[in-house]
Scaffold this motif. Structure first.
Motif, PDB file in Angstrom:
ATOM      1  N   MET A   1      -6.955  -3.113  16.756  1.00  0.00           N
ATOM      2  CA  MET A   1      -7.060  -4.096  17.829  1.00  0.00           C
ATOM      3  C   MET A   1      -8.332  -4.909  17.681  1.00  0.00           C
ATOM      4  O   MET A   1      -9.394  -4.359  17.379  1.00  0.00           O
ATOM      5  N   ALA A   2      -8.207  -6.212  17.873  1.00  0.00           N
ATOM      6  CA  ALA A   2      -9.352  -7.114  17.832  1.00  0.00           C
ATOM      7  C   ALA A   2      -9.494  -7.808  19.177  1.00  0.00           C
ATOM      8  O   ALA A   2      -8.493  -8.104  19.846  1.00  0.00           O
TER       9      ALA A   2
ATOM     10  N   TYR B   1     -11.934   4.294  16.447  1.00  0.00           N
ATOM     11  CA  TYR B   1     -13.282   4.030  15.947  1.00  0.00           C
ATOM     12  C   TYR B   1     -13.533   2.531  15.949  1.00  0.00           C
ATOM     13  O   TYR B   1     -12.688   1.748  15.491  1.00  0.00           O
ATOM     14  N   LYS B   2     -14.681   2.124  16.455  1.00  0.00           N
ATOM     15  CA  LYS B   2     -15.050   0.712  16.515  1.00  0.00           C
ATOM     16  C   LYS B   2     -15.692   0.312  15.197  1.00  0.00           C
ATOM     17  O   LYS B   2     -16.880   0.552  14.953  1.00  0.00           O
ATOM     18  N   VAL B   3     -14.891  -0.296  14.328  1.00  0.00           N
ATOM     19  CA  VAL B   3     -15.351  -0.659  12.989  1.00  0.00           C
ATOM     20  C   VAL B   3     -16.351  -1.802  13.049  1.00  0.00           C
ATOM     21  O   VAL B   3     -17.388  -1.783  12.367  1.00  0.00           O
ATOM     22  N   LEU B   4     -16.048  -2.815  13.848  1.00  0.00           N
ATOM     23  CA  LEU B   4     -16.896  -3.978  14.043  1.00  0.00           C
ATOM     24  C   LEU B   4     -17.014  -4.255  15.534  1.00  0.00           C
ATOM     25  O   LEU B   4     -16.210  -3.719  16.319  1.00  0.00           O
ATOM     26  N   PRO B   5     -17.944  -5.070  15.964  1.00  0.00           N
ATOM     27  CA  PRO B   5     -18.043  -5.380  17.396  1.00  0.00           C
ATOM     28  C   PRO B   5     -16.751  -5.931  17.990  1.00  0.00           C
ATOM     29  O   PRO B   5     -16.502  -5.779  19.183  1.00  0.00           O
ATOM     30  N   ILE B   6     -15.909  -6.561  17.156  1.00  0.00           N
ATOM     31  CA  ILE B   6     -14.663  -7.150  17.662  1.00  0.00           C
ATOM     32  C   ILE B   6     -13.424  -6.392  17.205  1.00  0.00           C
ATOM     33  O   ILE B   6     -12.310  -6.752  17.588  1.00  0.00           O
ATOM     34  N   LEU B   7     -13.582  -5.330  16.392  1.00  0.00           N
ATOM     35  CA  LEU B   7     -12.420  -4.668  15.785  1.00  0.00           C
ATOM     36  C   LEU B   7     -12.500  -3.160  15.927  1.00  0.00           C
ATOM     37  O   LEU B   7     -13.513  -2.543  15.606  1.00  0.00           O
TER      38      LEU B   7
ATOM     39  N   LEU C   1      -9.513 -13.208  24.383  1.00  0.00           N
ATOM     40  CA  LEU C   1      -8.347 -13.066  23.519  1.00  0.00           C
ATOM     41  C   LEU C   1      -8.308 -11.676  22.900  1.00  0.00           C
ATOM     42  O   LEU C   1      -9.295 -11.200  22.343  1.00  0.00           O
ATOM     43  N   LYS C   2      -7.123 -11.019  22.976  1.00  0.00           N
ATOM     44  CA  LYS C   2      -6.932  -9.709  22.380  1.00  0.00           C
ATOM     45  C   LYS C   2      -5.697  -9.737  21.493  1.00  0.00           C
ATOM     46  O   LYS C   2      -4.712 -10.406  21.813  1.00  0.00           O
ATOM     47  N   ALA C   3      -5.743  -8.979  20.400  1.00  0.00           N
ATOM     48  CA  ALA C   3      -4.592  -8.877  19.503  1.00  0.00           C
ATOM     49  C   ALA C   3      -4.535  -7.469  18.930  1.00  0.00           C
ATOM     50  O   ALA C   3      -5.569  -6.857  18.636  1.00  0.00           O
ATOM     51  N   ALA C   4      -3.314  -6.939  18.791  1.00  0.00           N
ATOM     52  CA  ALA C   4      -3.128  -5.590  18.263  1.00  0.00           C
ATOM     53  C   ALA C   4      -1.986  -5.588  17.259  1.00  0.00           C
ATOM     54  O   ALA C   4      -1.018  -6.350  17.390  1.00  0.00           O
ATOM     55  N   PHE C   5      -2.103  -4.708  16.253  1.00  0.00           N
ATOM     56  CA  PHE C   5      -1.087  -4.619  15.219  1.00  0.00           C
ATOM     57  C   PHE C   5      -1.045  -3.183  14.703  1.00  0.00           C
ATOM     58  O   PHE C   5      -2.080  -2.527  14.599  1.00  0.00           O
ATOM     59  N   GLY C   6       0.162  -2.685  14.389  1.00  0.00           N
ATOM     60  CA  GLY C   6       0.245  -1.345  13.830  1.00  0.00           C
ATOM     61  C   GLY C   6       1.661  -0.843  13.678  1.00  0.00           C
ATOM     62  O   GLY C   6       2.638  -1.581  13.867  1.00  0.00           O
ATOM     63  N   LEU C   7       1.777   0.436  13.322  1.00  0.00           N
ATOM     64  CA  LEU C   7       3.048   1.131  13.178  1.00  0.00           C
ATOM     65  C   LEU C   7       3.142   2.198  14.256  1.00  0.00           C
ATOM     66  O   LEU C   7       2.191   2.951  14.480  1.00  0.00           O
ATOM     67  N   LYS C   8       4.307   2.293  14.894  1.00  0.00           N
ATOM     68  CA  LYS C   8       4.493   3.254  15.979  1.00  0.00           C
ATOM     69  C   LYS C   8       5.727   4.118  15.712  1.00  0.00           C
ATOM     70  O   LYS C   8       6.670   3.695  15.053  1.00  0.00           O
ATOM     71  N   ASP C   9       5.684   5.323  16.238  1.00  0.00           N
ATOM     72  CA  ASP C   9       6.775   6.298  16.119  1.00  0.00           C
ATOM     73  C   ASP C   9       7.061   6.675  14.667  1.00  0.00           C
ATOM     74  O   ASP C   9       8.219   6.848  14.271  1.00  0.00           O
ATOM     75  N   LEU C  10       6.004   6.827  13.888  1.00  0.00           N
ATOM     76  CA  LEU C  10       6.139   7.450  12.580  1.00  0.00           C
ATOM     77  C   LEU C  10       6.335   8.942  12.802  1.00  0.00           C
ATOM     78  O   LEU C  10       5.754   9.519  13.714  1.00  0.00           O
TER      79      LEU C  10
ATOM     80  N   HIS D   1       8.698   1.556  14.200  1.00  0.00           N
ATOM     81  CA  HIS D   1       8.682   0.104  14.305  1.00  0.00           C
ATOM     82  C   HIS D   1       7.274  -0.468  14.118  1.00  0.00           C
ATOM     83  O   HIS D   1       6.273   0.218  14.327  1.00  0.00           O
ATOM     84  N   VAL D   2       7.257  -1.718  13.692  1.00  0.00           N
ATOM     85  CA  VAL D   2       6.016  -2.478  13.582  1.00  0.00           C
ATOM     86  C   VAL D   2       5.754  -3.142  14.933  1.00  0.00           C
ATOM     87  O   VAL D   2       6.639  -3.802  15.485  1.00  0.00           O
ATOM     88  N   ALA D   3       4.577  -2.938  15.470  1.00  0.00           N
ATOM     89  CA  ALA D   3       4.226  -3.482  16.786  1.00  0.00           C
ATOM     90  C   ALA D   3       3.157  -4.553  16.646  1.00  0.00           C
ATOM     91  O   ALA D   3       2.171  -4.377  15.925  1.00  0.00           O
ATOM     92  N   LEU D   4       3.374  -5.656  17.336  1.00  0.00           N
ATOM     93  CA  LEU D   4       2.414  -6.760  17.342  1.00  0.00           C
ATOM     94  C   LEU D   4       2.250  -7.244  18.776  1.00  0.00           C
ATOM     95  O   LEU D   4       3.239  -7.515  19.462  1.00  0.00           O
ATOM     96  N   GLY D   5       1.025  -7.313  19.245  1.00  0.00           N
ATOM     97  CA  GLY D   5       0.774  -7.746  20.612  1.00  0.00           C
ATOM     98  C   GLY D   5      -0.394  -8.706  20.688  1.00  0.00           C
ATOM     99  O   GLY D   5      -1.308  -8.661  19.856  1.00  0.00           O
ATOM    100  N   ALA D   6      -0.365  -9.585  21.682  1.00  0.00           N
ATOM    101  CA  ALA D   6      -1.455 -10.526  21.891  1.00  0.00           C
ATOM    102  C   ALA D   6      -1.584 -10.798  23.380  1.00  0.00           C
ATOM    103  O   ALA D   6      -0.593 -10.796  24.115  1.00  0.00           O
TER     104      ALA D   6
END
Length: 225
Positions: free
Chosen positions: A94-95, A59-65, A100-109, A126-131
Motif C-alpha cells: 500500500m502506498a 513493514y513500512k519500507v518507505l515513508p509512503i510505502l 491519495l491511497k493505493a493498494a495492490f496484491g494477491l488474496k486468498d492464496l 485473486h489479484v486485488a487493486l484498490g484506490a
C-alpha cells in the motif's frame, strides 16, 4: 423467517516503529437442519459452523510505502462427519501520498479444499487493486471515495465503489455498491453510518439489492489508543 446466519468477529492490531502486527478470529453459525434416518424419520439436527483465525504483519519500507502479509486457517463444519479446512494467505502493498491511497496484491492464496466426494477445488485466489482519495473542507467536513477491483484467477471479475461523508470527525454516513459478475461473491449494495468519540467507534451497515445477501445487518465496535 427462513434460514439465517450469525457471524461474529474480533481482532486487534498495534504498530511499533515501522512494524505492524494484527490478529483476528471469525465465527459463523448457520440455521440448523434436520437429520433423518433411512426411513425418513427425524433423529436429530445439526447447526453448521464456519471458523477463521488469522495473523498478519506489515513493514513500512518507505515513508509512503508499506508491505504486509496475512496468514490464516479457515474451516467449515457441515455435519458431524464432514469438516473442511484450508490454509490461506494475503500479500499486499500500500502506498499513501497526501489524501491519495493505493493498494495492490494477491488474496486468498492457499491449499486446495477436498469435498465429501474426494474432489479438490482451489480457493478463490485473486489479484486485488484498490484506490482511494480523501479530503476535508470547511473545517468540519470530510469525504472519502474508494474504488476496488478483484480479478480471480479462474476468470471472474468484481468491481466495487464506495463513499463516506464525515462531519466533525464524529458522525459518518456511507454508501457503496459491489458488482460481483461471475465472481464467488454476488452483487450487492450497502448503506451505513457510524460515530467516533474519544477513540471509540461504533458502526453499522445494511446490505440490500441481493437475493442471497439481502437483509444482512452488521455492527462493529472498536477502540483506538
Amino acid at each position: 423467517w427462513g434460514p439465517s446466519s450469525t457471524v461474529a468477529a474480533a481482532g486487534g492490531s498495534f504498530v511499533l516503529g515501522k512494524i505492524g502486527v494484527a490478529a483476528g478470529l471469525l465465527q459463523g453459525t448457520h440455521s440448523a437442519y434436520d437429520i433423518t434416518d433411512e426411513g425418513g424419520s427425524v433423529i436429530g439436527s445439526f447447526k453448521p459452523t464456519d471458523t477463521q483465525i488469522s495473523a498478519g504483519v506489515s513493514y513500512k519500507v518507505l515513508p509512503i510505502l508499506s508491505v504486509g502479509a496475512n496468514v490464516g486457517y479457515a474451516t467449515s463444519k457441515l455435519s458431524d462427519k464432514y469438516s473442511y479446512g484450508a490454509v490461506k494467505a494475503d500479500v499486499m502493498a500500500m502506498a499513501k501520498i497526501g489524501g491519495l491511497k493505493a493498494a495492490f496484491g494477491l488474496k486468498d492464496l492457499g491449499t486446495a479444499v477436498t469435498s465429501a466426494s474426494g474432489a479438490k477445488f482451489a480457493l478463490p485466489t485473486h489479484v486485488a487493486l484498490g484506490a482511494g482519495y480523501g479530503m476535508s473542507f470547511a473545517k468540519k467536513h470530510s469525504v472519502d471515495a474508494l474504488l476496488d477491483a478483484d480479478y480471480y484467477l479462474d476468470g471472474g471479475l468484481a468491481l466495487a465503489a464506495g463513499i463516506e461523508y464525515g462531519m466533525n470527525d464524529f458522525v459518518f454516513v456511507r454508501g457503496g455498491y459491489r458488482y460481483g459478475g461471475n465472481s464467488p461473491i454476488p452483487s450487492f449494495a450497502s448503506i451505513g453510518a457510524g460515530v467516533k468519540f474519544m477513540g471509540c467507534k461504533v458502526n453499522f451497515a445494511y446490505v440490500l439489492g441481493s437475493e442471497t445477501m439481502a437483509n444482512t445487518l452488521s455492527f462493529s465496535i472498536g477502540y483506538t489508543l
